[in-house]
Design a protein around this motif. Structure first.
Motif, PDB file in Angstrom:
ATOM      1  N   LEU A 133      11.316 -15.646  38.099  1.00 25.59           N
ATOM      2  CA  LEU A 133      11.668 -16.000  39.311  1.00 25.59           C
ATOM      3  C   LEU A 133      13.199 -16.547  39.452  1.00 25.59           C
ATOM      4  CD1 LEU A 133       8.353 -17.428  40.455  1.00 25.59           C
ATOM      5  CD2 LEU A 133       9.104 -15.263  41.056  1.00 25.59           C
ATOM      6  N   LEU A 134      13.649 -17.154  38.715  1.00 26.81           N
ATOM      7  CA  LEU A 134      14.932 -17.466  38.710  1.00 26.81           C
ATOM      8  C   LEU A 134      16.069 -16.300  38.438  1.00 26.81           C
ATOM      9  CD1 LEU A 134      17.211 -19.983  38.835  1.00 26.81           C
ATOM     10  CD2 LEU A 134      16.781 -20.246  36.321  1.00 26.81           C
ATOM     11  N   ALA A 135      15.614 -15.645  37.307  1.00 27.95           N
ATOM     12  CA  ALA A 135      16.821 -14.483  36.911  1.00 27.95           C
ATOM     13  C   ALA A 135      16.767 -13.429  38.163  1.00 27.95           C
ATOM     14  CB  ALA A 135      15.947 -13.802  35.744  1.00 27.95           C
ATOM     15  N   GLY A 139      11.442 -12.171  45.775  1.00 26.34           N
ATOM     16  CA  GLY A 139      12.132 -11.883  46.763  1.00 26.34           C
ATOM     17  C   GLY A 139      12.040 -12.886  47.959  1.00 26.34           C
ATOM     18  N   ALA A 140      10.804 -13.372  48.112  1.00 27.47           N
ATOM     19  CA  ALA A 140      10.758 -14.257  49.278  1.00 27.47           C
ATOM     20  C   ALA A 140      11.274 -15.671  48.961  1.00 27.47           C
ATOM     21  CB  ALA A 140       9.158 -14.768  49.548  1.00 27.47           C
ATOM     22  N   LEU A 141      11.461 -16.221  47.581  1.00 28.65           N
ATOM     23  CA  LEU A 141      12.057 -17.395  47.269  1.00 28.65           C
ATOM     24  C   LEU A 141      13.619 -17.122  47.528  1.00 28.65           C
ATOM     25  CD1 LEU A 141      10.132 -18.434  44.144  1.00 28.65           C
ATOM     26  CD2 LEU A 141      10.090 -19.589  46.469  1.00 28.65           C
ATOM     27  N   THR A 142      14.103 -15.872  47.355  1.00 29.72           N
ATOM     28  CA  THR A 142      15.349 -15.544  47.321  1.00 29.72           C
ATOM     29  C   THR A 142      15.888 -15.574  48.877  1.00 29.72           C
ATOM     30  OG1 THR A 142      15.383 -14.079  45.265  1.00 29.72           O
ATOM     31  CG2 THR A 142      17.284 -13.641  46.857  1.00 29.72           C
ATOM     32  N   LEU A 143      14.975 -14.990  49.519  1.00 29.61           N
ATOM     33  CA  LEU A 143      15.283 -14.950  51.134  1.00 29.61           C
ATOM     34  C   LEU A 143      15.440 -16.353  51.788  1.00 29.61           C
ATOM     35  CD1 LEU A 143      12.823 -12.152  52.400  1.00 29.61           C
ATOM     36  CD2 LEU A 143      15.526 -12.339  52.348  1.00 29.61           C
ATOM     37  N   ALA A 174      18.729 -18.039  52.869  1.00 32.05           N
ATOM     38  CA  ALA A 174      18.882 -18.078  54.402  1.00 32.05           C
ATOM     39  C   ALA A 174      19.451 -19.564  54.625  1.00 32.05           C
ATOM     40  CB  ALA A 174      17.544 -18.066  55.038  1.00 32.05           C
ATOM     41  N   LEU A 175      18.804 -20.590  53.746  1.00 34.56           N
ATOM     42  CA  LEU A 175      19.425 -21.936  53.896  1.00 34.56           C
ATOM     43  C   LEU A 175      20.975 -21.870  53.436  1.00 34.56           C
ATOM     44  CD1 LEU A 175      16.653 -23.758  52.224  1.00 34.56           C
ATOM     45  CD2 LEU A 175      17.015 -23.732  54.699  1.00 34.56           C
ATOM     46  N   ALA A 176      21.384 -21.067  52.279  1.00 31.24           N
ATOM     47  CA  ALA A 176      22.781 -21.160  51.958  1.00 31.24           C
ATOM     48  C   ALA A 176      23.653 -20.450  53.043  1.00 31.24           C
ATOM     49  CB  ALA A 176      22.767 -20.201  50.788  1.00 31.24           C
TER      50      ALA A 176
END
Length: 265
Positions: free
Chosen positions: A13-15, A143-147, A151-153
């Motif tokens: 999930l990090l990679a 993908g959801a965590l990336t979104l 979005a915050l960044a």
């Protein structure tokens, strides 16, 4: 064993977002169209006094510099009829620092890709410890965590880019060579802060689009798999109809023993 599996999943999930973000950074660093955009949008020819042909040649040399083993970047251009170095010693040393930073980012990107591919190959294709539905759920989660993170960044970049840009340089470099003078140093005249804002926003938005595509495709596969299996994990309607037909045909078939009984007196 359970902790190891959780750890491997967490690394996946990090990679995944690391690979997406750094892949887009790598594309931007090696794409000449990005450099041409900077020169056109921020009038590099007028600001630097360097002919556009020399600027385009410099862009190609910078791209090659990120790939080859040169320690220092030496680009010669014609200014006022005289050949001279495009960048002064301070800028050249800063570009060496940038090259080291890019090399590290590219290495992390490659490691992230290797881990994502290796994790899928070992867990889902070789050992088959998990189903493809589980992989789809994991990719959708990644993908959801990336979104969410992007979005915050992106919101932070839009709200306070100058502060973030300065902190990035303070953290990334061990010296102050990055503090350039826009009235004198051609490197910042070619790539001003406005360009870096545009590039950062473009990388973020592109990564968001890619993460959204992963979520959508994974969710689509899960819905398709669920429809095929039917409610509560049963076979879907086509399979159920076929199974019922086969069972009904078998129950209606009297078989040879029944036929024999009918022929008995």
């Amino acid at each position: 064993m359970v902790l190891a599996r959780w750890g491997a999943t967490a690394l996946f999930l990090l990679a995944l977002p690391l690979f997406l973000v750094l892949s887009n950074v790598r594309i931007a660093a090696n794409e000449l169209a990005v450099y041409r955009y900077a020169f056109d949008r921020y009038e590099a020819e007028e600001r630097t006094g360097v002919a556009r042909a020399d600027l385009d040649r410099a862009a190609r040399d910078i791209v090659l510099y990120f790939r080859d083993d040169r320690d220092l970047l030496d680009i010669r251009v014609a200014i006022d009829g005289q050949e001279q170095a495009l960048f002064n010693p301070r800028e050249v040393l800063h570009m060496r620092d940038v090259k080291e930073l890019m090399g590290g980012a590219f290495s992390v990107q490659e490691l992230a890709l290797a881990y994502v591919v290796g994790y899928i190959a070992v867990v889902y294709l070789w050992a088959r410890e998990r189903s493809l539905r589980h992989l789809a759920r994991l990719i959708a989660l990644g993908g959801a965590l990336t979104l969410a993170a992007l979005a915050l960044a992106t919101a932070a970049v839009v709200a306070g880019f100058d502060d973030l840009f300065r902190e990035f340089h303070v953290i990334s470099f061990s010296n102050d060579l990055w503090k350039l003078d826009p009235d004198r140093d051609r490197l910042i005249q070619m790539f001003p802060r406005g360009f870096w804002f545009d590039a950062t926003l473009a990388v973020g938005l592109l990564t968001i689009a890619e993460a959204a595509l992963l979520v959508a495709s994974s969710t689509g596969y899960l819905l398709y798999a669920r429809r095929r299996r039917g409610p509560r994990g049963r076979l879907g309607p086509p399979a159920e109809v076929a199974a019922a037909a086969a069972w009904g045909g078998a129950s209606r078939d009297p078989g040879p023993a029944a036929g024999a009984r009918e022929r008995e007196p």
